[in-house]
Design a protein around this motif. Structure first.
Motif, PDB file in Angstrom:
ATOM      1  N   THR A  18       8.445 -34.388  -9.630  1.00  0.00           N
ATOM      2  CA  THR A  18       9.590 -33.558  -9.259  1.00  0.00           C
ATOM      3  C   THR A  18       9.707 -33.402  -7.747  1.00  0.00           C
ATOM      4  O   THR A  18      10.803 -33.469  -7.184  1.00  0.00           O
ATOM      5  N   PHE A  19       8.556 -33.217  -7.083  1.00  0.00           N
ATOM      6  CA  PHE A  19       8.549 -32.999  -5.636  1.00  0.00           C
ATOM      7  C   PHE A  19       9.161 -34.189  -4.902  1.00  0.00           C
ATOM      8  O   PHE A  19       9.944 -34.019  -3.965  1.00  0.00           O
ATOM      9  N   ARG A  20       8.817 -35.396  -5.319  1.00  0.00           N
ATOM     10  CA  ARG A  20       9.342 -36.604  -4.674  1.00  0.00           C
ATOM     11  C   ARG A  20      10.858 -36.672  -4.767  1.00  0.00           C
ATOM     12  O   ARG A  20      11.544 -37.051  -3.808  1.00  0.00           O
ATOM     13  N   LYS A  21      11.388 -36.291  -5.906  1.00  0.00           N
ATOM     14  CA  LYS A  21      12.835 -36.333  -6.100  1.00  0.00           C
ATOM     15  C   LYS A  21      13.543 -35.251  -5.283  1.00  0.00           C
ATOM     16  O   LYS A  21      14.600 -35.487  -4.688  1.00  0.00           O
ATOM     17  N   VAL A  22      12.958 -34.055  -5.251  1.00  0.00           N
ATOM     18  CA  VAL A  22      13.537 -32.966  -4.469  1.00  0.00           C
ATOM     19  C   VAL A  22      13.525 -33.311  -2.979  1.00  0.00           C
ATOM     20  O   VAL A  22      14.489 -33.034  -2.251  1.00  0.00           O
ATOM     21  N   VAL A  23      12.442 -33.937  -2.517  1.00  0.00           N
ATOM     22  CA  VAL A  23      12.350 -34.332  -1.113  1.00  0.00           C
ATOM     23  C   VAL A  23      13.430 -35.354  -0.768  1.00  0.00           C
ATOM     24  O   VAL A  23      14.083 -35.262   0.288  1.00  0.00           O
ATOM     25  N   PHE A  24      13.625 -36.335  -1.650  1.00  0.00           N
ATOM     26  CA  PHE A  24      14.642 -37.364  -1.401  1.00  0.00           C
ATOM     27  C   PHE A  24      16.030 -36.734  -1.284  1.00  0.00           C
ATOM     28  O   PHE A  24      16.801 -37.052  -0.370  1.00  0.00           O
ATOM     29  N   LYS A 305      19.016 -36.205 -14.582  1.00  0.00           N
ATOM     30  CA  LYS A 305      18.892 -34.835 -14.101  1.00  0.00           C
ATOM     31  C   LYS A 305      18.627 -34.817 -12.600  1.00  0.00           C
ATOM     32  O   LYS A 305      19.041 -33.891 -11.889  1.00  0.00           O
ATOM     33  N   TYR A 306      17.943 -35.841 -12.110  1.00  0.00           N
ATOM     34  CA  TYR A 306      17.677 -35.963 -10.680  1.00  0.00           C
ATOM     35  C   TYR A 306      18.523 -37.060 -10.036  1.00  0.00           C
ATOM     36  O   TYR A 306      18.886 -36.962  -8.858  1.00  0.00           O
ATOM     37  N   THR A 307      18.809 -38.094 -10.789  1.00  0.00           N
ATOM     38  CA  THR A 307      19.543 -39.229 -10.240  1.00  0.00           C
ATOM     39  C   THR A 307      20.953 -38.846  -9.805  1.00  0.00           C
ATOM     40  O   THR A 307      21.426 -39.286  -8.744  1.00  0.00           O
ATOM     41  N   LEU A 308      21.637 -38.025 -10.595  1.00  0.00           N
ATOM     42  CA  LEU A 308      23.020 -37.672 -10.266  1.00  0.00           C
ATOM     43  C   LEU A 308      23.137 -36.894  -8.955  1.00  0.00           C
ATOM     44  O   LEU A 308      23.920 -37.278  -8.077  1.00  0.00           O
ATOM     45  N   PRO A 309      22.379 -35.788  -8.765  1.00  0.00           N
ATOM     46  CA  PRO A 309      22.476 -35.116  -7.462  1.00  0.00           C
ATOM     47  C   PRO A 309      21.977 -35.981  -6.310  1.00  0.00           C
ATOM     48  O   PRO A 309      22.524 -35.915  -5.202  1.00  0.00           O
ATOM     49  N   ALA A 310      20.945 -36.810  -6.564  1.00  0.00           N
ATOM     50  CA  ALA A 310      20.453 -37.703  -5.511  1.00  0.00           C
ATOM     51  C   ALA A 310      21.512 -38.749  -5.159  1.00  0.00           C
ATOM     52  O   ALA A 310      21.703 -39.086  -3.976  1.00  0.00           O
TER      53      ALA A 310
END
Length: 361
Positions: A18-24, A305-310
């Motif tokens: 999760t941290f890696r995705k939030v950082v990106f 869940k992470y790909t769309l906002p990223a």
């Protein structure tokens, strides 16, 4: 003890995941903010960061410069041209990137994007009808909102056709894409028929729409584009878990209670509308909806869940960066941003094809 250690390890791995995705996502947003200020400095008249900050702060505080002074001209350049252009690049990047990402998920096709449905060809035909024939819906004629309305109406025609024909194709993803390609070729041929009968000046106007340009944007383009993009995001983002199920076989997704066909049609309509409003103002900007989702999936995986906002954050970063490049290149004529996105996006996409992992899908 063994179960507790395993549970602790799993929590650590998920936290790192999760941290890696939030950082990106966070880094992409920070870079968008930085590039926004850089974009206000770049153009035919170069301004320093200090000048831009001073002009920005004075304008916000209501300070008016003497008419026809250098500061007055700089203030107009920044606030009437560069700020709306940068904001539109951010909004359009978000819209096109998210539309491409969701389209690839619901169509189960890595080459799918909103333009696959014929949206871009329909919009271009609407522009050609307005400019070549002078037949524009609404007020403003070929110089105003009439061209935008024309583009939006004709861009949604292929979507309506696909939705109406979907029952005959059993709403399969491949059939919907093929129907979109067929409608796209039809509109391209109609546009070509119009263009061969017109003069060089009119042909140039339509050509600029065909390759996509952020030049001559004003504040009038921001409200509608922002509202439709925001509405689309508010509908699509909560569907992230359902979009993850869409990556499975349709029969498997249906067995888990997902209405696959109707969700696919709903997403198709929403995403096409998001892309349509962008095309209606600036023309066809390619590769944003195609390349950006692939880059994000390669880095973060395919969890929507992470790909769309990223994808939204990186799409804004990508298009804003390409717009800065298009203005920074010192040539006699301004380079449309659509040329830069294609020039940058094409080799990246070829590289991703070579490196593509099937696990991404």
């Amino acid at each position: 003890m063994g179960d507790n250690d395993e549970s602790t390890q799993m929590k650590k791995e998920y936290g790192h995941y999760t941290f890696r995705k939030v950082v990106f996502i966070s880094v992409s947003i920070i870079l968008v903010f930085i590039l926004f200020w850089v974009s206000l400095c770049v153009g035919t008249r170069s301004l320093s960061i200090d000048q831009v900050y001073s002009l920005f702060w004075d304008h916000v505080n209501g300070i008016v410069y003497p008419t026809n002074s250098q500061e007055w001209f700089d203030d107009r350049i920044v606030w009437e041209y560069r700020v709306p252009r940068a904001l539109f690049a951010i909004i359009a990047g978000v819209s096109l990137a998210v539309a491409g990402s969701v389209m690839q998920s619901v169509m189960k096709n890595p080459l799918a994007d909103p333009y696959t449905t014929g949206v871009s060809s329909g919009a271009l035909f609407g522009v050609a009808v307005a400019i070549v024939l002078g037949l524009a819906v609404g007020s403003g004629g070929i110089e105003g909102i009439g061209v935008v309305i024309n583009a939006m109406i004709f861009a949604m025609v292929p979507v309506v056709v696909i939705v109406l024909m979907a029952p005959f194709f059993k709403k399969s993803p491949a059939s919907l894409i093929l129907a979109g390609v067929a409608v796209s070729y039809l509109f391209n041929s109609l546009t070509s028929l119009l263009l061969i009968t017109t003069d060089a000046a009119t042909l140039h106007m339509v050509y600029i729409w065909q390759i996509g340009s952020l030049a001559d944007l004003t504040w009038d383009a921001i409200p509608l584009t922002f509202l439709i993009t925001l509405a689309g995001l508010l509908i699509v983002l909560p569907l992230a878990n359902k979009l993850n199920l869409m990556s499975l076989d349709d029969k498997t997704a249906k067995s888990m209670g997902l209405d696959v066909e109707n969700l696919r049609i709903l997403c198709l309509c929403i995403l096409s509308l998001m892309a349509t409003v962008v095309i209606s103002y600036v023309g066809v900007i390619g590769f944003v909806g195609l390349v950006v989702p692939h880059i994000v999936r390669l880095i973060l995986g395919s969890d929507n869940k992470y790909t769309l906002p990223a994808t939204a954050a990186f799409g804004a970063l990508f298009l804003l960066g390409c717009d800065i490049i298009s203005r920074a290149i010192d040539v006699s004529a301004a380079i449309p941003v659509g040329v830069v996105t294609s020039f940058v996006g094409a080799p990246i996409f070829l590289y991703l094809i070579i490196r593509q992992k099937r696990t991404m899908w």
